[in-house]
Motif scaffolding. Structure first.
Motif, PDB file in Angstrom:
ATOM      1  N   ASP A   1       0.815  -1.218   0.000  1.00 23.81           N
ATOM      2  CA  ASP A   1       0.000   0.000   0.000  1.00 23.81           C
ATOM      3  C   ASP A   1       0.845   1.261   0.000  1.00 23.81           C
ATOM      4  OD1 ASP A   1      -2.679  -1.294   2.018  1.00 23.81           O
ATOM      5  OD2 ASP A   1      -2.395  -1.206  -0.134  1.00 23.81           O
ATOM      6  N   GLU A   2       1.844   1.246   0.852  1.00 24.11           N
ATOM      7  CA  GLU A   2       2.604   2.466   0.994  1.00 24.11           C
ATOM      8  C   GLU A   2       3.789   2.497   0.037  1.00 24.11           C
ATOM      9  OE1 GLU A   2       3.458   3.425   5.087  1.00 24.11           O
ATOM     10  OE2 GLU A   2       1.892   2.063   5.690  1.00 24.11           O
ATOM     11  N   PRO A   3       3.751   3.431  -0.832  1.00 23.72           N
ATOM     12  CA  PRO A   3       4.873   3.560  -1.767  1.00 23.72           C
ATOM     13  C   PRO A   3       6.121   3.986  -1.033  1.00 23.72           C
ATOM     14  CG  PRO A   3       3.394   5.437  -1.982  1.00 23.72           C
ATOM     15  CD  PRO A   3       2.744   4.455  -1.033  1.00 23.72           C
ATOM     16  N   ILE A   4       7.221   3.474  -1.482  1.00 25.03           N
ATOM     17  CA  ILE A   4       8.471   3.822  -0.828  1.00 25.03           C
ATOM     18  C   ILE A   4       8.949   5.172  -1.352  1.00 25.03           C
ATOM     19  CG2 ILE A   4      10.867   3.146  -0.484  1.00 25.03           C
ATOM     20  CD1 ILE A   4       9.916   0.244  -1.029  1.00 25.03           C
ATOM     21  N   ALA A   5       8.842   6.137  -0.476  1.00 26.34           N
ATOM     22  CA  ALA A   5       9.240   7.479  -0.887  1.00 26.34           C
ATOM     23  C   ALA A   5      10.743   7.634  -0.801  1.00 26.34           C
ATOM     24  CB  ALA A   5       8.561   8.505  -0.001  1.00 26.34           C
TER      25      ALA A   5
END
Ligand SMILES: [Zn+2]
Length: 58
Positions: free
Chosen positions: A48-52
């Protein structure tokens, strides 16, 4: 090519409800939740969380 995007309820196999997917009903969602909580406490990997980018703009 008409690929059905309907997901099926993992609990009972009925077509999932748009608001409750992947479950077909609140009840099935609860069943899954209970199963999950009472079963092995394994947290599935999530994408879900894109790797920024690590903030390196200082
Ligand atoms: Zn169901």
């Amino acid at each position: 090519m008409s690929r059905s995007q309907e997901k099926k309820c993992p609990i009972c196999g009925k077509p999932a409800d748009e608001k409750l997917k992947p479950f077909c009903s609140k009840r099935c969602a609860d069943v899954d939740l209970n199963r999950w909580l009472s079963g092995s406490y394994v947290i599935p990997a999530r994408d879900d969380e894109p790797i920024a980018d690590t903030g390196d703009d200082e």
